[in-house]
Design a protein around this motif. Structure first.
Motif, PDB file in Angstrom:
ATOM      1  N   GLU A  48      59.255  47.474  45.780  1.00  9.11           N
ATOM      2  CA  GLU A  48      59.065  48.721  46.527  1.00  9.11           C
ATOM      3  C   GLU A  48      57.765  49.413  46.120  1.00  9.11           C
ATOM      4  OE1 GLU A  48      60.125  51.526  49.448  1.00  9.11           O
ATOM      5  OE2 GLU A  48      60.795  49.478  49.003  1.00  9.11           O
ATOM      6  N   GLU A  49      57.396  49.326  44.853  1.00 11.12           N
ATOM      7  CA  GLU A  49      56.109  49.869  44.399  1.00 11.12           C
ATOM      8  C   GLU A  49      54.953  49.222  45.154  1.00 11.12           C
ATOM      9  OE1 GLU A  49      56.309  51.403  39.775  1.00 11.12           O
ATOM     10  OE2 GLU A  49      55.818  49.304  40.159  1.00 11.12           O
ATOM     11  N   LYS A  50      54.962  47.904  45.177  1.00  9.99           N
ATOM     12  CA  LYS A  50      53.888  47.166  45.856  1.00  9.99           C
ATOM     13  C   LYS A  50      53.843  47.511  47.338  1.00  9.99           C
ATOM     14  CE  LYS A  50      53.907  43.115  42.780  1.00  9.99           C
ATOM     15  NZ  LYS A  50      54.172  41.658  42.691  1.00  9.99           N
ATOM     16  N   LEU A  51      55.023  47.559  47.969  1.00 12.69           N
ATOM     17  CA  LEU A  51      55.098  47.836  49.401  1.00 12.69           C
ATOM     18  C   LEU A  51      54.564  49.228  49.712  1.00 12.69           C
ATOM     19  CD1 LEU A  51      56.027  46.990  52.226  1.00 12.69           C
ATOM     20  CD2 LEU A  51      58.298  47.901  51.676  1.00 12.69           C
ATOM     21  N   LEU A  52      54.953  50.199  48.901  1.00 10.41           N
ATOM     22  CA  LEU A  52      54.533  51.573  49.136  1.00 10.41           C
ATOM     23  C   LEU A  52      53.030  51.737  48.944  1.00 10.41           C
ATOM     24  CD1 LEU A  52      55.875  54.183  49.986  1.00 10.41           C
ATOM     25  CD2 LEU A  52      56.297  54.734  47.585  1.00 10.41           C
ATOM     26  N   LEU A  53      52.498  51.175  47.878  1.00 14.90           N
ATOM     27  CA  LEU A  53      51.056  51.269  47.615  1.00 14.90           C
ATOM     28  C   LEU A  53      50.249  50.580  48.712  1.00 14.90           C
ATOM     29  CD1 LEU A  53      51.071  50.627  43.757  1.00 14.90           C
ATOM     30  CD2 LEU A  53      50.388  52.757  44.879  1.00 14.90           C
ATOM     31  N   LYS A  54      50.725  49.417  49.137  1.00 17.89           N
ATOM     32  CA  LYS A  54      50.026  48.671  50.191  1.00 17.89           C
ATOM     33  C   LYS A  54      50.064  49.435  51.505  1.00 17.89           C
ATOM     34  CE  LYS A  54      49.840  44.170  52.492  1.00 17.89           C
ATOM     35  NZ  LYS A  54      50.454  42.818  52.581  1.00 17.89           N
ATOM     36  N   SER A  55      51.216  50.016  51.840  1.00 16.55           N
ATOM     37  CA  SER A  55      51.358  50.758  53.088  1.00 16.55           C
ATOM     38  C   SER A  55      50.469  51.994  53.106  1.00 16.55           C
ATOM     39  CB  SER A  55      52.821  51.157  53.302  1.00 16.55           C
ATOM     40  OG  SER A  55      53.653  50.021  53.371  1.00 16.55           O
ATOM     41  N   LEU A  56      50.287  52.612  51.947  1.00 13.08           N
ATOM     42  CA  LEU A  56      49.440  53.793  51.844  1.00 13.08           C
ATOM     43  C   LEU A  56      47.963  53.447  51.750  1.00 13.08           C
ATOM     44  CD1 LEU A  56      51.675  55.763  49.329  1.00 13.08           C
ATOM     45  CD2 LEU A  56      51.104  56.525  51.642  1.00 13.08           C
TER      46      LEU A  56
END
Length: 595
Positions: free
Chosen positions: A274-282
Motif C-alpha cells: 500500500e505504501e508503494k501504491l500510494l506513493l506511485k499514485s501521488l
C-alpha cells in the motif's frame, strides 16, 4: 469551524491573526480549497476547508475534565536503535480529553461533502529554516491529497490484516489530522514517555479515533516527524528532505488507517504494498519506508566498516547545539601539517557559528597570527571567528582578551630568565624568538625563524642588534627556541627544564619548538579566566586540542576532544579521541559531538 486539539498539540499558540481561544481550541486559518480542483485529484466531492499552518511558540497548559472518556492511543514507529533496524511498537494509554459538539453546516447540495481539516505544525525548537518552512507549505497541499487517495483505497480493500475500525469515511462530516515537524529531542521524549524507547525515531503516528463514540468528526490523529532523522535518511537514500518527509507521512497515515507491519509478515507485505501504491499514485519519489529500512539494513550488513554517526556537511541547521562555546587550539589542531585550515574544517566552523555556537581560539600563538590564518579562509574580521574585537586566549594564556577584544590579563616572563635564554641562543647559535604582545623579536636571521612567520603565521621577527637592546625595548611574555625535533627533545628540553626550575615553565606545543613561559600560568588558566569574565560555565563548552599545553583545557571542558596526532598526555585526559589534523579532525568533532 473549530478543529480539535489533541493531547500532543495542547501547547499551541494560534497564528498571529487570532488570539488563543479558551480550552485550547485552535482556529485554522487557510481558505477553502476544493480537492477536486487540485492537480492529481482522483475523486470529486472532497474538499479541504481547514489547512492550518501553526508554529509552536509560547506554551500554555490545558486542564481537562476528569469525567471524559479514556482513550487508547496507538503509537506506530519505524524506530531504530542504530539508525537502521525496525523495532517493535507498543500500545499505551493516553490522557483524558473533552469532546465538544460541532455545529453542522447546511448542505450546499444534495451530495454530501467531506471536509478535511489538516494542521501542519512546526515544533518551536526547530530553526526558522527556509527549507522547513517551504516543506510545511508543500505539506498543506500534499497531506489532503494523500488522505483522499488513501481513503479511496479503503473501499473494497482486499487486505486481510488491516484493522477495519475505519472502513468508510463517507459516514463522517469531516476528518481531522495534524502533522507535526519536530527535532530529534522532541520525538525522543515522546518515544520515551509513550513507548519506553529512549531514543529518537523518524515518525510516530498517534490514533485519536474511538469508533464507539459515533462522532460526526473522524479525529484521525497525529503524525509526528523528526526533521533531523528525516534529513539523515534522505541523504542516505539519495533523495530530498521533502521526499523523505512525504514517505514518513504516508507511512504514518497508513498506520492511522489500520495498517500495522509489525504484527506479521503478511501484514508487513500488505502495508509495504500500500505504501508503494500510494506513493506511485501521488507521483512522489521513494519506495516506501518499510522497503527503504530493509534496503538500509542490507547495505549496513554488507559493509564491514562501522557506521559513521557524525552529522554531514550542510546539515547542522536541523540540530540544536549541545554547547554554547567551542574552545579550539590552532597548531596541530585547527591547522593541518601544512599550517593551513582545510576547506572542510572552515565550512564546519562557519556552519557551527551560524547555528549560534561561539568559536573561541585558545592557543600559544599571538592574536595577529590567528587572524592571519583565519583570514585565508574568510573567517577573520568582524563577522568571522577571530578579530581584534573577539575574545580569545593567546600566547599560552599569557594574554587574554575578553568582550570587545579588550585585554583582561597579561603576564610577563622573568627578565632574568629572558637574559639567560638570549645569552644561550647567542652563544650556541640556536634561534630564539621573544614574544611581546603583537610583536616578535630575535637576535639573528635564521631559516627556522622565518618559518615561524611563513608556516605558523606569526608576525615577522624583528632582528635586534644585541641582548641588551632586546631586553630594554619590550616586556616579554614568552620565549621560544626553534630547532629540529631531535634537538629539542635531546638537548634543549632537558637543559631548560633543569635551568628554569621554579622560575619558569617549559612547555611544548609542536615537536620543533620549546617554549619558556612564566610559572603558574597556562592556556587552561587563561580559559578559566575568560569563562569567568564571560559568565559561562565549563559545562557549556567543548574543547579541541592536541598538545601538552591543551591538557588543562581538555580536562576543564564538558567534552574534551584530543586529535589522534596529539601528545599522549592530551589523549590520556580527553573524553574522546578524534581524527588527526590532516583528516579534518576539528570538522569531524563538530559534526559528531557539538550538535
Amino acid at each position: 469551524m473549530l478543529t480539535r486539539l489533541s493531547y500532543l498539540l495542547r501547547s499551541l499558540h494560534c497564528p498571529p491573526s487570532s488570539s488563543p481561544p479558551a480550552m485550547a481550541l485552535v482556529f485554522t486559518c487557510a481558505n477553502q480549497v476544493p480537492l477536486s480542483s487540485t492537480p492529481n485529484a482522483v475523486t470529486p466531492g472532497l474538499s479541504s476547508s481547514h489547512l492550518g499552518f501553526i508554529r509552536f511558540t509560547n506554551r500554555f497548559d490545558v486542564s481537562l475534565p476528569l469525567n471524559t472518556p479514556l482513550l487508547v492511543r496507538r503509537f506506530h514507529a519505524m524506530c531504530r536503535n542504530d539508525g537502521r533496524h525496525p523495532r517493535t511498537l507498543g500500545i499505551v494509554r493516553g490522557s483524558q480529553r473533552d469532546y465538544r459538539k460541532v455545529r453542522r453546516r447546511a448542505a450546499k447540495s444534495k451530495e454530501k461533502e467531506l471536509q478535511l481539516s489538516v494542521d501542519i505544525c512546526i515544533e518551536e525548537e526547530l530553526p526558522d529554516d527556509p527549507e522547513i518552512l517551504s516543506i510545511a507549505e508543500m505539506l498543506r497541499l500534499n497531506v489532503p491529497l494523500a488522505m483522499k487517495l488513501a481513503f479511496d483505497g479503503l473501499k473494497d480493500s482486499g487486505y486481510k490484516t488491516r484493522e477495519t475500525a475505519i472502513s468508510d469515511v463517507g459516514e463522517f462530516e469531516s476528518v481531522e489530522l495534524s502533522v507535526l515537524l519536530c527535532n530529534d529531542g522532541f520525538i525522543r521524549k515522546l518515544n520515551k514517555e509513550w513507548r519506553d524507547e529512549d531514543h529518537a525515531t523518524d515518525v510516530l503516528s498517534m490514533s485519536q479515533h474511538v469508533p464507539e463514540l459515533k462522532l460526526p468528526i473522524l479525529m484521525l490523529g497525529d503524525i509526528v516527524v523528526s526533521v533531523e532523522t528525516a534529513a539523515r535518511q534522505a541523504e542516505e537514500r539519495g533523495h530530498t528532505l521533502l521526499d523523505e518527509i512525504r514517505i514518513l507521512m504516508v507511512h504514518g497515515l497508513l498506520h492511522l488507517l489500520g495498517f500495522d507491519h509489525e504484527i506479521s509478515e503478511e501484514a508487513e507485505a500488505e502495508m509495504e504494498k500500500e505504501e508503494k501504491l500510494l506513493l506511485k499514485s501521488l507521483g512522489w519519489k521513494g519506495k516506501g519506508l518499510i522497503q527503504s529500512a530493509y534496503d538500509a539494513e542490507t547495505t549496513a550488513n554488507s559493509n564491514t566498516k562501522s557506521s559513521d554517526d557524525r552529522k554531514k556537511e550542510g546539515s547542522l541547521r536541523f540540530y540544536k547545539p549541545k554547547f554554547s562555546y567551542i574552545f579550539c587550539d590552532m597548531d596541530g589542531t585547527l591547522l593541518n601539517s601544512q599550517g593551513q585550515i582545510s576547506s572542510t574544517t572552515a565550512k564546519a566552523l562557519r556552519e557551527a557559528s551560524l547555528r549560534g555556537v561561539k568559536i573561541v581560539i585558545a592557543t600559544g600563538k599571538t592574536r595577529p597570527a590567528v587572524i592571519s590564518a583565519l583570514k585565508m579562509v574568510d573567517l577573520a574580521g568582524k563577522d568571522g571567528i577571530a578579530s581584534e574585537l573577539s575574545p580569545g586566549v593567546f600566547v599560552q594564556g599569557l594574554l587574554v582578551y575578553g568582550r570587545q577584544g579588550r585585554e583582561i590579563f597579561r603576564r610577563n616572563l622573568d627578565p632574568d630568565i629572558c637574559r639567560e635564554a638570549c645569552v644561550y641562543s647567542s652563544e650556541n647559535k640556536v634561534p630564539i624568538i621573544a614574544f611581546s604582545e603583537d610583536r616578535c623579536l630575535t637576535l639573528f636571521d635564521h631559516p627556522l625563524v622565518d618559518s615561524v612567520h611563513t608556516i605558523y603565521h606569526e608576525p615577522k621577527a624583528e632582528i635586534v642588534p644585541s641582548v641588551e637592546h632586546l631586553l630594554a625595548s619590550v616586556d616579554i611574555q614568552k620565549m621560544i627556541f626553534v630547532d629540529t625535533a631531535e634537538g629539542v627533545a635531546n638537548t634543549l628540553r632537558p637543559y631548560w627544564s633543569d635551568a628554569t626550575r621554579n622560575r619558569a615553565n617549559v612547555v611544548q606545543a609542536v615537536p620543533d619548538m620549546l617554549e619558556i613561559v612564566p610559572p603558574g600560568t597556562s592556556k587552561g588558566s587563561g580559559v578559566k579566566m575568560l569563562l569567568d569574565h564571560l559568565g559561562i560555565t565549563a559545562k557549556e563548552i567543548m574543547a579541541i586540542g592536541d598538545g601538552e599545553n591543551d591538557v588543562e583545557m581538555l580536562e576543564l571542558a564538558s567534552l574534551g576532544v584530543a586529535l589522534s596526532n596529539g601528545s599522549n598526555k592530551a589523549k590520556s585526559v580527553a573524553n574522546v579521541i578524534g581524527s588527526s589534523n590532516d583528516e579534518d579532525g576539528v570538522a569531524e568533532a563538530i559534526y559528531r559531538y557539538a550538535f
